[in-house]
Design a protein around this motif. Sequence first.
Motif, mmCIF file in Angstrom:
data_model
loop_
_atom_site.group_PDB
_atom_site.id
_atom_site.type_symbol
_atom_site.label_atom_id
_atom_site.label_comp_id
_atom_site.label_asym_id
_atom_site.label_seq_id
_atom_site.Cartn_x
_atom_site.Cartn_y
_atom_site.Cartn_z
ATOM 1 N N ALA A 105 0.842 -1.197 0.000
ATOM 2 C CA ALA A 105 0.000 0.000 0.000
ATOM 3 C C ALA A 105 0.874 1.242 0.000
ATOM 4 C CB ALA A 105 -0.919 0.006 1.214
ATOM 5 N N GLY A 106 0.313 2.337 -0.471
ATOM 6 C CA GLY A 106 1.049 3.593 -0.480
ATOM 7 C C GLY A 106 0.123 4.774 -0.306
ATOM 8 N N VAL A 107 0.648 5.837 0.290
ATOM 9 C CA VAL A 107 -0.131 7.068 0.487
ATOM 10 C C VAL A 107 0.649 8.253 -0.063
ATOM 11 C CG1 VAL A 107 -1.405 6.270 2.516
ATOM 12 C CG2 VAL A 107 0.831 7.371 2.818
ATOM 13 N N ASP A 108 -0.084 9.293 -0.444
ATOM 14 C CA ASP A 108 0.543 10.541 -0.863
ATOM 15 C C ASP A 108 1.336 11.132 0.305
ATOM 16 O OD1 ASP A 108 -0.834 10.222 -3.230
ATOM 17 O OD2 ASP A 108 -2.406 11.677 -2.714
ATOM 18 N N ASP A 109 2.260 12.011 -0.025
ATOM 19 C CA ASP A 109 3.022 12.670 1.031
ATOM 20 C C ASP A 109 2.108 13.515 1.915
ATOM 21 O OD1 ASP A 109 5.686 13.470 2.199
ATOM 22 O OD2 ASP A 109 4.867 15.434 1.677
ATOM 23 N N MET A 110 2.565 13.757 3.139
ATOM 24 C CA MET A 110 1.756 14.495 4.109
ATOM 25 C C MET A 110 1.534 15.947 3.697
ATOM 26 S SD MET A 110 3.376 12.887 7.598
ATOM 27 C CE MET A 110 2.136 13.586 8.703
ATOM 28 N N THR A 111 2.342 16.473 2.788
ATOM 29 C CA THR A 111 2.152 17.847 2.317
ATOM 30 C C THR A 111 1.134 17.936 1.185
ATOM 31 O OG1 THR A 111 3.975 17.628 0.728
ATOM 32 C CG2 THR A 111 4.532 18.454 2.927
ATOM 33 N N ALA A 112 0.648 16.803 0.699
ATOM 34 C CA ALA A 112 -0.234 16.803 -0.471
ATOM 35 C C ALA A 112 -1.521 17.576 -0.229
ATOM 36 C CB ALA A 112 -0.553 15.366 -0.883
ATOM 37 N N ALA A 113 -2.048 17.499 0.995
ATOM 38 C CA ALA A 113 -3.331 18.142 1.282
ATOM 39 C C ALA A 113 -3.265 19.655 1.097
ATOM 40 C CB ALA A 113 -3.770 17.806 2.705
ATOM 41 N N SER A 114 -2.086 20.241 1.326
ATOM 42 C CA SER A 114 -1.948 21.699 1.198
ATOM 43 C C SER A 114 -1.468 22.121 -0.182
ATOM 44 C CB SER A 114 -0.969 22.226 2.258
ATOM 45 O OG SER A 114 0.306 21.632 2.100
ATOM 46 N N SER A 115 -1.350 21.173 -1.106
ATOM 47 C CA SER A 115 -0.832 21.477 -2.437
ATOM 48 C C SER A 115 -1.861 22.123 -3.352
ATOM 49 C CB SER A 115 -0.318 20.203 -3.100
ATOM 50 O OG SER A 115 -1.401 19.327 -3.409
ATOM 51 N N GLY A 116 -3.151 21.943 -3.026
ATOM 52 C CA GLY A 116 -4.202 22.466 -3.887
ATOM 53 C C GLY A 116 -4.600 21.532 -5.003
ATOM 54 N N LEU A 117 -3.938 20.368 -5.118
ATOM 55 C CA LEU A 117 -4.291 19.399 -6.153
ATOM 56 C C LEU A 117 -5.485 18.561 -5.694
ATOM 57 C CD1 LEU A 117 -0.791 18.085 -7.314
ATOM 58 C CD2 LEU A 117 -2.322 19.626 -8.544
ATOM 59 N N ALA A 118 -6.510 18.540 -6.502
ATOM 60 C CA ALA A 118 -7.706 17.780 -6.154
ATOM 61 C C ALA A 118 -7.379 16.293 -6.036
ATOM 62 C CB ALA A 118 -8.786 17.997 -7.204
ATOM 63 N N GLY A 119 -7.864 15.684 -4.976
ATOM 64 C CA GLY A 119 -7.683 14.253 -4.787
ATOM 65 C C GLY A 119 -6.331 13.854 -4.231
ATOM 66 N N HIS A 120 -5.518 14.816 -3.866
ATOM 67 C CA HIS A 120 -4.192 14.518 -3.317
ATOM 68 C C HIS A 120 -4.162 14.823 -1.825
ATOM 69 C CE1 HIS A 120 -1.660 13.809 -6.995
ATOM 70 N NE2 HIS A 120 -2.767 14.277 -7.541
ATOM 71 N N ARG A 121 -3.954 13.804 -1.049
ATOM 72 C CA ARG A 121 -3.746 13.902 0.393
ATOM 73 C C ARG A 121 -3.375 12.515 0.886
ATOM 74 N NH1 ARG A 121 -8.254 12.167 3.571
ATOM 75 N NH2 ARG A 121 -10.037 11.529 2.298
ATOM 76 N N ALA A 122 -2.758 12.446 2.040
ATOM 77 C CA ALA A 122 -2.413 11.146 2.602
ATOM 78 C C ALA A 122 -3.684 10.497 3.147
ATOM 79 C CB ALA A 122 -1.378 11.310 3.709
ATOM 80 N N ASN A 123 -4.096 9.403 2.512
ATOM 81 C CA ASN A 123 -5.373 8.771 2.845
ATOM 82 C C ASN A 123 -5.143 7.276 3.041
ATOM 83 O OD1 ASN A 123 -7.966 7.824 3.074
ATOM 84 N ND2 ASN A 123 -8.655 8.490 1.051
ATOM 85 N N LEU A 124 -4.830 6.882 4.259
ATOM 86 C CA LEU A 124 -4.525 5.483 4.542
ATOM 87 C C LEU A 124 -5.767 4.605 4.422
ATOM 88 C CD1 LEU A 124 -2.451 3.392 5.326
ATOM 89 C CD2 LEU A 124 -2.821 3.989 7.729
ATOM 90 N N ASP A 125 -6.920 5.124 4.842
ATOM 91 C CA ASP A 125 -8.154 4.343 4.706
ATOM 92 C C ASP A 125 -8.419 4.016 3.237
ATOM 93 O OD1 ASP A 125 -8.601 4.348 7.426
ATOM 94 O OD2 ASP A 125 -9.911 6.106 7.386
ATOM 95 N N GLY A 126 -8.225 5.012 2.373
ATOM 96 C CA GLY A 126 -8.412 4.767 0.946
ATOM 97 C C GLY A 126 -7.403 3.776 0.402
ATOM 98 N N ALA A 127 -6.163 3.864 0.889
ATOM 99 C CA ALA A 127 -5.117 2.963 0.403
ATOM 100 C C ALA A 127 -5.399 1.518 0.789
ATOM 101 C CB ALA A 127 -3.764 3.398 0.955
ATOM 102 N N LEU A 128 -6.059 1.322 1.928
ATOM 103 C CA LEU A 128 -6.318 -0.038 2.415
ATOM 104 C C LEU A 128 -7.715 -0.540 2.076
ATOM 105 C CD1 LEU A 128 -4.682 0.206 5.974
ATOM 106 C CD2 LEU A 128 -3.693 -0.742 3.877
ATOM 107 N N ALA A 129 -8.524 0.282 1.430
ATOM 108 C CA ALA A 129 -9.905 -0.111 1.126
ATOM 109 C C ALA A 129 -9.941 -1.412 0.328
ATOM 110 C CB ALA A 129 -10.611 1.001 0.358
ATOM 111 N N GLY A 130 -10.720 -2.365 0.822
ATOM 112 C CA GLY A 130 -10.886 -3.628 0.118
ATOM 113 C C GLY A 130 -9.860 -4.686 0.461
ATOM 114 N N THR A 131 -8.910 -4.374 1.339
ATOM 115 C CA THR A 131 -7.913 -5.381 1.706
ATOM 116 C C THR A 131 -8.478 -6.332 2.758
ATOM 117 O OG1 THR A 131 -6.982 -3.937 3.421
ATOM 118 C CG2 THR A 131 -5.983 -3.838 1.243
ATOM 119 N N GLU A 132 -7.984 -7.551 2.767
ATOM 120 C CA GLU A 132 -8.387 -8.517 3.788
ATOM 121 C C GLU A 132 -7.629 -8.221 5.082
ATOM 122 O OE1 GLU A 132 -8.145 -12.564 2.470
ATOM 123 O OE2 GLU A 132 -8.727 -12.032 0.420
#
Length: 376
Positions: A258-285
């Motif tokens: 699994a991988g997450v965006d860098d912690m600075t992504a949320a302040s970058s202004g790029l839509a859909g970029h932020r560190a989202n561990l729940d999203g990264a693990l969604a659907g895993t056993e």
Amino acid sequence: MLRRVLILVVVLVALFFLPWWTLFSSHTDWPLPVVLTGTVVFAAALLAFPFLMVMGHGRRRSDRAARVADTTLGVIWVLFAWSVPGALLRLVLMVSGVGDPARSRIVAVAVAVVGAGLLAWGYREAMRLPRIVRRDVTLPRLGRGLDGTRVVVVADTHYGPFDRAGWSARVADAVNELDADVVCHAGDIADGTPEQRREQAAPLGTMRSRLAKVYVTGNHEYGSEAQGWLDLMEGLGWETLHNRHVVVERGGDRLVLAGVDDMTAASSGLAGHRANLDGALAGTEPDLPVLLVAHQPKYVREAASAGIDLQISGHTHGGQIWPFHYLVRLDQPVVHGLSRHGERTQLYTSRGSGYWGPPFRIFAPSEITLLTLRSA
């Protein structure tokens, strides 16, 4: 803004003043031409430095200006850092009965010689092929079929104003010689846009692995077209773990990468970029072991809360130039190596394969890491 500018001015003046005072003032009583020449050089460097940094790392992205500014920063930092123990040498000499100007001249020459030697050595260390660091990491939840899985970690390549396309190719060759099952790039590919650094980054496409090549963004991507870097890495054959995961399998056992965006992504202004561990693990056993790639070590707090088995990070460079690791430690829980966080989570922090800014590495060697995963 005014407060920040004032702080910056004070810091810059202190960085340049202490080495100047140590080398050319402080009762050294050098001949006047020596003092004038040294003073002019330091004053010119101090005045030019902010402008060169803006030209090199601002909108213009002038590689020539960046090379001069970055090298100046490294030189002045080393001279500043070693002027401090120079004050201790001065005290020892004073207690020993050595008077001025001999005492101050001894200190000045010692700081100059040590500084020059460390800068020459540090430049060689920055430009050399990174050392291979080998570590076994036991993951109790790892299935026996995955025992011995070889994970190669590259991080912080920082392709930048010094053209290192040849170095990049040698790094790719070194990675391929390690016969990896998984290759991870833990972020901070470059300082600059994909278009600027495409030639230097191209050898990343030649890296080979049996199961997967995965990449996450670092903080530097968010200053130079992060989405463009994700697109480029996909084009080079990498799995971009933009808050997502892949599952690899061997011998009937599976491992979540699994991988997450860098912690600075949320302040970058790029839509859909932020560190989202729940999203990264969604659907895993939930019973499968998880290897998480997150650029900054301090993300391990979230990883430990989620019960991640192993987090791989970079970002710190091991401090890069002594004694900067003391400042890094104020921001990050770990500067380098394998550490444990909570009952289950382990963290491996790479010193990085390249360097940022000043082309020097002093007491913080670069690395390509081979982690061999072991089951309980």
